[in-house]
Design a protein around this motif. Sequence first.
Motif, PDB file in Angstrom:
ATOM      1  N   GLU A  42       0.815  -1.221   0.000  1.00  0.00           N
ATOM      2  CA  GLU A  42       0.000   0.000   0.000  1.00  0.00           C
ATOM      3  C   GLU A  42       0.846   1.267   0.000  1.00  0.00           C
ATOM      4  N   ASN A  43       1.830   1.309   0.899  1.00  0.00           N
ATOM      5  CA  ASN A  43       2.689   2.508   1.005  1.00  0.00           C
ATOM      6  C   ASN A  43       3.432   2.795  -0.295  1.00  0.00           C
ATOM      7  N   SER A  44       3.738   1.721  -1.042  1.00  0.00           N
ATOM      8  CA  SER A  44       4.542   1.910  -2.259  1.00  0.00           C
ATOM      9  C   SER A  44       3.658   2.043  -3.505  1.00  0.00           C
ATOM     10  N   GLY A  45       2.364   2.086  -3.293  1.00  0.00           N
ATOM     11  CA  GLY A  45       1.452   2.171  -4.431  1.00  0.00           C
ATOM     12  C   GLY A  45       1.596   0.967  -5.355  1.00  0.00           C
ATOM     13  N   GLY A  46       1.865  -0.197  -4.770  1.00  0.00           N
ATOM     14  CA  GLY A  46       1.970  -1.429  -5.561  1.00  0.00           C
ATOM     15  C   GLY A  46       3.310  -1.624  -6.249  1.00  0.00           C
ATOM     16  N   LYS A  47       4.261  -0.742  -5.989  1.00  0.00           N
ATOM     17  CA  LYS A  47       5.572  -0.880  -6.647  1.00  0.00           C
ATOM     18  C   LYS A  47       6.396  -2.024  -6.080  1.00  0.00           C
ATOM     19  N   LEU A  48       6.101  -2.389  -4.842  1.00  0.00           N
ATOM     20  CA  LEU A  48       6.780  -3.539  -4.245  1.00  0.00           C
ATOM     21  C   LEU A  48       5.751  -4.420  -3.548  1.00  0.00           C
ATOM     22  N   THR A  49       5.738  -5.688  -3.921  1.00  0.00           N
ATOM     23  CA  THR A  49       4.891  -6.632  -3.198  1.00  0.00           C
ATOM     24  C   THR A  49       5.795  -7.700  -2.586  1.00  0.00           C
ATOM     25  N   ILE A  50       5.391  -8.176  -1.417  1.00  0.00           N
ATOM     26  CA  ILE A  50       6.176  -9.174  -0.687  1.00  0.00           C
ATOM     27  C   ILE A  50       5.315 -10.403  -0.471  1.00  0.00           C
ATOM     28  N   LYS A  51       5.842 -11.544  -0.890  1.00  0.00           N
ATOM     29  CA  LYS A  51       5.121 -12.803  -0.674  1.00  0.00           C
ATOM     30  C   LYS A  51       5.816 -13.559   0.456  1.00  0.00           C
ATOM     31  N   VAL A  52       5.078 -13.829   1.518  1.00  0.00           N
ATOM     32  CA  VAL A  52       5.638 -14.488   2.699  1.00  0.00           C
ATOM     33  C   VAL A  52       5.580 -16.006   2.529  1.00  0.00           C
ATOM     34  N   HIS A  53       6.709 -16.663   2.774  1.00  0.00           N
ATOM     35  CA  HIS A  53       6.777 -18.135   2.740  1.00  0.00           C
ATOM     36  C   HIS A  53       7.039 -18.610   4.160  1.00  0.00           C
ATOM     37  N   SER A  54       6.016 -19.140   4.818  1.00  0.00           N
ATOM     38  CA  SER A  54       6.103 -19.433   6.254  1.00  0.00           C
ATOM     39  C   SER A  54       6.632 -20.837   6.528  1.00  0.00           C
ATOM     40  N   ALA A  55       6.910 -21.076   7.800  1.00  0.00           N
ATOM     41  CA  ALA A  55       7.254 -22.413   8.323  1.00  0.00           C
ATOM     42  C   ALA A  55       8.438 -23.084   7.613  1.00  0.00           C
ATOM     43  N   GLY A  56       9.403 -22.273   7.185  1.00  0.00           N
ATOM     44  CA  GLY A  56      10.587 -22.851   6.548  1.00  0.00           C
ATOM     45  C   GLY A  56      10.313 -23.500   5.208  1.00  0.00           C
ATOM     46  N   SER A  57       9.224 -23.046   4.531  1.00  0.00           N
ATOM     47  CA  SER A  57       8.832 -23.722   3.283  1.00  0.00           C
ATOM     48  C   SER A  57       9.716 -23.344   2.099  1.00  0.00           C
ATOM     49  N   LEU A  58      10.301 -22.150   2.119  1.00  0.00           N
ATOM     50  CA  LEU A  58      11.160 -21.749   0.989  1.00  0.00           C
ATOM     51  C   LEU A  58      12.623 -22.045   1.304  1.00  0.00           C
ATOM     52  N   PHE A  59      13.068 -21.595   2.473  1.00  0.00           N
ATOM     53  CA  PHE A  59      14.388 -21.960   2.993  1.00  0.00           C
ATOM     54  C   PHE A  59      14.219 -22.405   4.436  1.00  0.00           C
ATOM     55  N   LYS A  60      14.995 -23.396   4.832  1.00  0.00           N
ATOM     56  CA  LYS A  60      15.000 -23.839   6.236  1.00  0.00           C
ATOM     57  C   LYS A  60      15.619 -22.724   7.085  1.00  0.00           C
ATOM     58  N   HIS A  61      15.207 -22.712   8.339  1.00  0.00           N
ATOM     59  CA  HIS A  61      15.666 -21.647   9.238  1.00  0.00           C
ATOM     60  C   HIS A  61      17.181 -21.377   9.186  1.00  0.00           C
ATOM     61  N   PRO A  62      18.023 -22.420   9.321  1.00  0.00           N
ATOM     62  CA  PRO A  62      19.468 -22.141   9.351  1.00  0.00           C
ATOM     63  C   PRO A  62      20.006 -21.574   8.032  1.00  0.00           C
ATOM     64  N   GLU A  63      19.202 -21.646   6.956  1.00  0.00           N
ATOM     65  CA  GLU A  63      19.678 -21.166   5.639  1.00  0.00           C
ATOM     66  C   GLU A  63      19.211 -19.755   5.320  1.00  0.00           C
ATOM     67  N   ILE A  64      18.268 -19.236   6.103  1.00  0.00           N
ATOM     68  CA  ILE A  64      17.610 -17.991   5.688  1.00  0.00           C
ATOM     69  C   ILE A  64      18.583 -16.811   5.638  1.00  0.00           C
ATOM     70  N   LYS A  65      19.416 -16.672   6.665  1.00  0.00           N
ATOM     71  CA  LYS A  65      20.323 -15.514   6.682  1.00  0.00           C
ATOM     72  C   LYS A  65      21.219 -15.520   5.442  1.00  0.00           C
ATOM     73  N   ASN A  66      21.826 -16.658   5.144  1.00  0.00           N
ATOM     74  CA  ASN A  66      22.715 -16.704   3.982  1.00  0.00           C
ATOM     75  C   ASN A  66      21.972 -16.567   2.665  1.00  0.00           C
ATOM     76  N   ALA A  67      20.729 -17.031   2.631  1.00  0.00           N
ATOM     77  CA  ALA A  67      19.936 -16.860   1.407  1.00  0.00           C
ATOM     78  C   ALA A  67      19.723 -15.374   1.122  1.00  0.00           C
ATOM     79  N   VAL A  68      19.508 -14.585   2.179  1.00  0.00           N
ATOM     80  CA  VAL A  68      19.347 -13.132   1.996  1.00  0.00           C
ATOM     81  C   VAL A  68      20.703 -12.513   1.657  1.00  0.00           C
ATOM     82  N   ARG A  69      21.717 -12.976   2.338  1.00  0.00           N
ATOM     83  CA  ARG A  69      23.057 -12.445   2.098  1.00  0.00           C
ATOM     84  C   ARG A  69      23.501 -12.677   0.655  1.00  0.00           C
TER      85      ARG A  69
END
Length: 322
Positions: free
Chosen positions: A52-79
């Motif tokens: 909403e704040n970005s007027g639709g210029k950025l949308t974020i899709k949340v992947h919960s419960a470690g479904s996209l990356f497992k917890h120990p991998e998330i930091k490095n996946a972003v890095r």
Amino acid sequence: MFRYISKYVGGFTVALCLGTGVQAANWDMPTPYPDATFHTVNIQQFAKDVSENSGGKLTIKVHSAGSLFKHPEIKNAVRNGQVPIGEFFLSLLANENPAFGIDSQPFLATNYGDAQRLWAAQKPVVDRLLDAQGLMALYAVPWPPQGLYTKKEVASVADLKGMKFRTNNAVLEKMATLAGAAPTQIEVPDIPQAFATGRVEAMITSPSTGANSKAWDYLNHFYDTQAWVPKNIIVVNKRAFQRLDAKTQSAVKQAAAAAEKRGWEMSKKETAEKIAVLKANGIKVHTPSPELMKGLKDIGAKMITEWKVSAGADGQAILSKY
Ligand code: PCA
């Protein structure tokens, strides 16, 4: 007439809307925790606010419960830019640098006021350490104060001896070891299965995680030790953030500030609510015996002494500010 093309850039999708000159980004966001977790509910609202704040210029899709990356991998996946944004348990990084783990030190900050002051003292160090890895913290939200869950009744630390103990980071692993228990690292979505199959028989976590994991299905006792108030942190890849135009960047920052404020309030409300859920489902909620508390606090005292040595100048800076 618009033509959309999707391009895989550095691991995330950038949709170009040709003909209008408008460029919209879609970010995938992994989190280790299930949908019903208040942190995840808060993140969903954050994602909505960003859109909403970005007027639709950025949308974020949340992947919960470690479904996209497992917890120990998330930091490095972003890095590494595999995903532009993610959430994880901040003190999971304690084995990388002790400064990340200060909020999980037993009995250092045990209520929200102290947790807030500790975060203010810790944040500059966390920011600097993350920055050196091309990461930027957006916001952090605490879990409710941590309590002890067991199958069998526990009157003192001696009763924990030999118990198979679920842990969620190196700090708690150390605590469990000092208590004479047998630690096993288990992620939140796997807790019910680990208890049901006998891999563990005790844990320290929040009323939230206990209630959301239906602790009454596999254990009987909750000791309200209020031992520490650890945080989740939401980080972005700096390059991904810098690719956003200035307006979108400030939309993200604004949504993050709102999420941090809202998240702390949600956390405070959770504590009593989820203890009531535990009780209503038959868990015996105990005030820990003085003997149990003394034993746990003695372990905490030992751990903070060791932490001070291992955390060096950064540790000193955090503690003196706190
Ligand atoms: N729940 C998460 C982190 C702390 C908490 O309350 C867990 O048990 O891993």
